[in-house]
Motif scaffolding. Sequence first.
Motif, PDB file in Angstrom:
ATOM      1  N   LEU A  28       0.696  -1.268   0.009  1.00  0.00           N
ATOM      2  CA  LEU A  28       0.024  -0.091   0.056  1.00  0.00           C
ATOM      3  C   LEU A  28       0.835   1.141   0.118  1.00  0.00           C
ATOM      4  O   LEU A  28       0.459   2.253  -0.311  1.00  0.00           O
ATOM      5  CB  LEU A  28      -1.132  -0.100   1.235  1.00  0.00           C
ATOM      6  N   GLY A  29       1.908   1.209   0.330  1.00  0.00           N
ATOM      7  CA  GLY A  29       3.002   2.340   0.484  1.00  0.00           C
ATOM      8  C   GLY A  29       3.275   2.993  -0.768  1.00  0.00           C
ATOM      9  O   GLY A  29       3.565   4.351  -0.866  1.00  0.00           O
ATOM     10  N   ALA A  30       2.812   2.461  -2.145  1.00  0.00           N
ATOM     11  CA  ALA A  30       2.965   3.162  -3.105  1.00  0.00           C
ATOM     12  C   ALA A  30       1.620   4.002  -3.518  1.00  0.00           C
ATOM     13  O   ALA A  30       1.538   4.607  -4.806  1.00  0.00           O
ATOM     14  CB  ALA A  30       3.165   1.807  -4.405  1.00  0.00           C
ATOM     15  N   TYR A  31       0.507   3.559  -2.930  1.00  0.00           N
ATOM     16  CA  TYR A  31      -0.813   4.380  -3.045  1.00  0.00           C
ATOM     17  C   TYR A  31      -1.100   5.315  -2.338  1.00  0.00           C
ATOM     18  O   TYR A  31      -1.927   6.196  -2.436  1.00  0.00           O
ATOM     19  CB  TYR A  31      -1.780   3.211  -3.313  1.00  0.00           C
ATOM     20  N   ILE A  32      -0.933   4.822  -0.807  1.00  0.00           N
ATOM     21  CA  ILE A  32      -1.447   5.821   0.177  1.00  0.00           C
ATOM     22  C   ILE A  32      -0.545   6.033   1.338  1.00  0.00           C
ATOM     23  O   ILE A  32       0.502   5.179   1.459  1.00  0.00           O
ATOM     24  CB  ILE A  32      -2.646   5.158   0.595  1.00  0.00           C
ATOM     25  N   ARG A  33      -0.972   6.689   2.219  1.00  0.00           N
ATOM     26  CA  ARG A  33      -0.210   6.860   3.403  1.00  0.00           C
ATOM     27  C   ARG A  33      -0.971   5.946   4.608  1.00  0.00           C
ATOM     28  O   ARG A  33      -2.183   6.437   4.656  1.00  0.00           O
ATOM     29  CB  ARG A  33       0.225   8.336   3.861  1.00  0.00           C
ATOM     30  N   GLU A  88     -16.709  -0.276  -6.081  1.00  0.00           N
ATOM     31  CA  GLU A  88     -17.454   0.572  -5.323  1.00  0.00           C
ATOM     32  C   GLU A  88     -16.760   1.299  -4.253  1.00  0.00           C
ATOM     33  O   GLU A  88     -16.642   2.526  -4.044  1.00  0.00           O
ATOM     34  CB  GLU A  88     -18.695   0.213  -4.543  1.00  0.00           C
ATOM     35  N   LEU A  89     -15.885   0.368  -3.762  1.00  0.00           N
ATOM     36  CA  LEU A  89     -14.639   0.981  -2.713  1.00  0.00           C
ATOM     37  C   LEU A  89     -13.809   2.038  -3.310  1.00  0.00           C
ATOM     38  O   LEU A  89     -13.512   3.115  -2.819  1.00  0.00           O
ATOM     39  CB  LEU A  89     -14.094  -0.216  -1.702  1.00  0.00           C
ATOM     40  N   ALA A  90     -13.302   1.449  -4.487  1.00  0.00           N
ATOM     41  CA  ALA A  90     -12.327   2.332  -5.361  1.00  0.00           C
ATOM     42  C   ALA A  90     -13.110   3.619  -5.599  1.00  0.00           C
ATOM     43  O   ALA A  90     -12.519   4.816  -5.346  1.00  0.00           O
ATOM     44  CB  ALA A  90     -12.007   1.605  -6.410  1.00  0.00           C
ATOM     45  N   VAL A  91     -14.271   3.658  -5.980  1.00  0.00           N
ATOM     46  CA  VAL A  91     -15.232   4.795  -6.372  1.00  0.00           C
ATOM     47  C   VAL A  91     -15.095   6.012  -4.927  1.00  0.00           C
ATOM     48  O   VAL A  91     -14.999   6.919  -5.216  1.00  0.00           O
ATOM     49  CB  VAL A  91     -16.563   4.567  -6.916  1.00  0.00           C
ATOM     50  N   LEU A  92     -15.503   5.224  -4.045  1.00  0.00           N
ATOM     51  CA  LEU A  92     -15.563   5.965  -2.738  1.00  0.00           C
ATOM     52  C   LEU A  92     -14.270   6.571  -2.493  1.00  0.00           C
ATOM     53  O   LEU A  92     -14.298   7.859  -2.009  1.00  0.00           O
ATOM     54  CB  LEU A  92     -15.754   4.917  -1.602  1.00  0.00           C
ATOM     55  N   PHE A  93     -13.066   5.998  -2.603  1.00  0.00           N
ATOM     56  CA  PHE A  93     -11.652   6.426  -2.327  1.00  0.00           C
ATOM     57  C   PHE A  93     -11.733   7.701  -3.151  1.00  0.00           C
ATOM     58  O   PHE A  93     -11.133   8.903  -3.146  1.00  0.00           O
ATOM     59  CB  PHE A  93     -10.705   5.453  -2.774  1.00  0.00           C
ATOM     60  N   ASP A  94     -12.140   7.558  -4.541  1.00  0.00           N
ATOM     61  CA  ASP A  94     -11.697   8.596  -5.752  1.00  0.00           C
ATOM     62  C   ASP A  94     -12.802   9.852  -5.220  1.00  0.00           C
ATOM     63  O   ASP A  94     -12.238  10.972  -5.326  1.00  0.00           O
ATOM     64  CB  ASP A  94     -12.183   7.950  -7.136  1.00  0.00           C
ATOM     65  N   ARG A 148      -6.723  -3.578  -3.097  1.00  0.00           N
ATOM     66  CA  ARG A 148      -7.577  -3.905  -4.382  1.00  0.00           C
ATOM     67  C   ARG A 148      -8.115  -2.583  -4.892  1.00  0.00           C
ATOM     68  O   ARG A 148      -7.975  -2.345  -6.005  1.00  0.00           O
ATOM     69  CB  ARG A 148      -8.452  -4.956  -4.086  1.00  0.00           C
ATOM     70  N   ALA A 149      -8.529  -1.803  -3.957  1.00  0.00           N
ATOM     71  CA  ALA A 149      -9.286  -0.568  -4.344  1.00  0.00           C
ATOM     72  C   ALA A 149      -8.430   0.313  -4.993  1.00  0.00           C
ATOM     73  O   ALA A 149      -8.816   1.186  -5.873  1.00  0.00           O
ATOM     74  CB  ALA A 149     -10.183  -0.104  -3.029  1.00  0.00           C
ATOM     75  N   CYS A 150      -7.314   0.363  -4.382  1.00  0.00           N
ATOM     76  CA  CYS A 150      -6.060   1.178  -5.039  1.00  0.00           C
ATOM     77  C   CYS A 150      -5.758   0.949  -6.169  1.00  0.00           C
ATOM     78  O   CYS A 150      -5.545   1.800  -7.207  1.00  0.00           O
ATOM     79  CB  CYS A 150      -5.091   1.622  -3.852  1.00  0.00           C
ATOM     80  N   LYS A 151      -5.585  -0.229  -6.384  1.00  0.00           N
ATOM     81  CA  LYS A 151      -5.257  -0.763  -7.707  1.00  0.00           C
ATOM     82  C   LYS A 151      -6.482  -0.599  -8.868  1.00  0.00           C
ATOM     83  O   LYS A 151      -6.118  -0.070  -9.822  1.00  0.00           O
ATOM     84  CB  LYS A 151      -4.708  -2.414  -7.833  1.00  0.00           C
ATOM     85  N   ILE A 152      -7.529  -0.801  -8.700  1.00  0.00           N
ATOM     86  CA  ILE A 152      -8.638  -0.488  -9.323  1.00  0.00           C
ATOM     87  C   ILE A 152      -8.746   1.034  -9.815  1.00  0.00           C
ATOM     88  O   ILE A 152      -8.913   1.559 -10.742  1.00  0.00           O
ATOM     89  CB  ILE A 152      -9.901  -0.917  -8.733  1.00  0.00           C
ATOM     90  N   SER A 153      -8.557   1.768  -8.623  1.00  0.00           N
ATOM     91  CA  SER A 153      -8.595   3.128  -8.769  1.00  0.00           C
ATOM     92  C   SER A 153      -7.711   3.661  -9.855  1.00  0.00           C
ATOM     93  O   SER A 153      -7.682   4.756 -10.508  1.00  0.00           O
ATOM     94  CB  SER A 153      -8.470   4.114  -7.512  1.00  0.00           C
ATOM     95  N   LYS A 154      -6.414   3.144  -9.868  1.00  0.00           N
ATOM     96  CA  LYS A 154      -5.298   3.684 -10.772  1.00  0.00           C
ATOM     97  C   LYS A 154      -5.424   2.938 -12.152  1.00  0.00           C
ATOM     98  O   LYS A 154      -4.547   3.013 -13.048  1.00  0.00           O
ATOM     99  CB  LYS A 154      -3.867   3.116 -10.247  1.00  0.00           C
ATOM    100  N   GLY A 155      -6.360   1.946 -12.260  1.00  0.00           N
ATOM    101  CA  GLY A 155      -6.428   1.298 -13.531  1.00  0.00           C
ATOM    102  C   GLY A 155      -5.565   0.282 -13.788  1.00  0.00           C
ATOM    103  O   GLY A 155      -5.370  -0.311 -15.052  1.00  0.00           O
ATOM    104  N   GLU A 156      -5.144  -0.282 -12.562  1.00  0.00           N
ATOM    105  CA  GLU A 156      -4.168  -1.279 -12.758  1.00  0.00           C
ATOM    106  C   GLU A 156      -4.775  -2.883 -12.649  1.00  0.00           C
ATOM    107  O   GLU A 156      -5.697  -2.785 -12.037  1.00  0.00           O
ATOM    108  CB  GLU A 156      -2.914  -1.304 -11.574  1.00  0.00           C
ATOM    109  N   PRO A 157      -4.247  -3.765 -13.248  1.00  0.00           N
ATOM    110  CA  PRO A 157      -4.834  -5.161 -12.956  1.00  0.00           C
ATOM    111  C   PRO A 157      -4.924  -5.417 -11.775  1.00  0.00           C
ATOM    112  O   PRO A 157      -3.889  -5.307 -10.983  1.00  0.00           O
ATOM    113  CB  PRO A 157      -4.182  -5.974 -13.984  1.00  0.00           C
ATOM    114  N   TYR A 158      -6.036  -6.441 -11.506  1.00  0.00           N
ATOM    115  CA  TYR A 158      -6.137  -6.897 -10.173  1.00  0.00           C
ATOM    116  C   TYR A 158      -6.933  -8.340 -10.355  1.00  0.00           C
ATOM    117  O   TYR A 158      -7.559  -8.570 -11.387  1.00  0.00           O
ATOM    118  CB  TYR A 158      -6.817  -6.160  -9.132  1.00  0.00           C
ATOM    119  N   HIS A 159      -6.563  -9.153  -9.308  1.00  0.00           N
ATOM    120  CA  HIS A 159      -7.386 -10.522  -9.541  1.00  0.00           C
ATOM    121  C   HIS A 159      -8.657 -10.402  -9.372  1.00  0.00           C
ATOM    122  O   HIS A 159      -9.032  -9.791  -8.232  1.00  0.00           O
ATOM    123  CB  HIS A 159      -6.761 -11.683  -8.583  1.00  0.00           C
TER     124      HIS A 159
END
Length: 160
Positions: A28-33, A88-94, A148-159
């Motif tokens: 998560l260090g690459a995406y958030i504090r 939906e969690l990714a949308v909440l973050f955004d 997972r939400a951070c990866k979705i938010s950045k448009g990165e692939p996730y399982h």
Amino acid sequence: MLQIKVLAVGKIKEKYLKEGLKEYAKRLGAYIRLEMIEVEDEPCPERASAADEARVKQKEAEKVLKLISPQDYVVLLDLLGKELSSPELAVLFDEKGLSGQSRITFVIGGSLGTADEIRKRADYRWSFSKLTFPHQMIRLILLEQIYRACKISKGEPYHK
């Protein structure tokens, strides 16, 4: 950068859970504090009365509420909350980030649940599922979902 705080009542004892939390915190260090805070749980008698349980939840709530800033967007993990998908969690973050509310605090109550004061302070009440999960494991599941939400938010692939 999004700032996420996880406030959880109780200590993690199992080594495998500690290692999993450490791994996701690193990712998560690459995406958030990320800040993870453990609040000591209150002792509770084995055969506690309703009054004893209410007292325990109240004391735990006082400790948790002291660690929440007025500007925090508070998400309470709550069995009676609303379910969210990972997208939906990714949308909440955004949405929170775009609205300038970059501080999100997730609260995980104690094994008895949470006092009403925490429910009242929560901006959102989130239920992972109708299933019951081991109390200590929920932190690892939460960090995985945040990742997972951070990866979705950045448009990165996730399982999927």
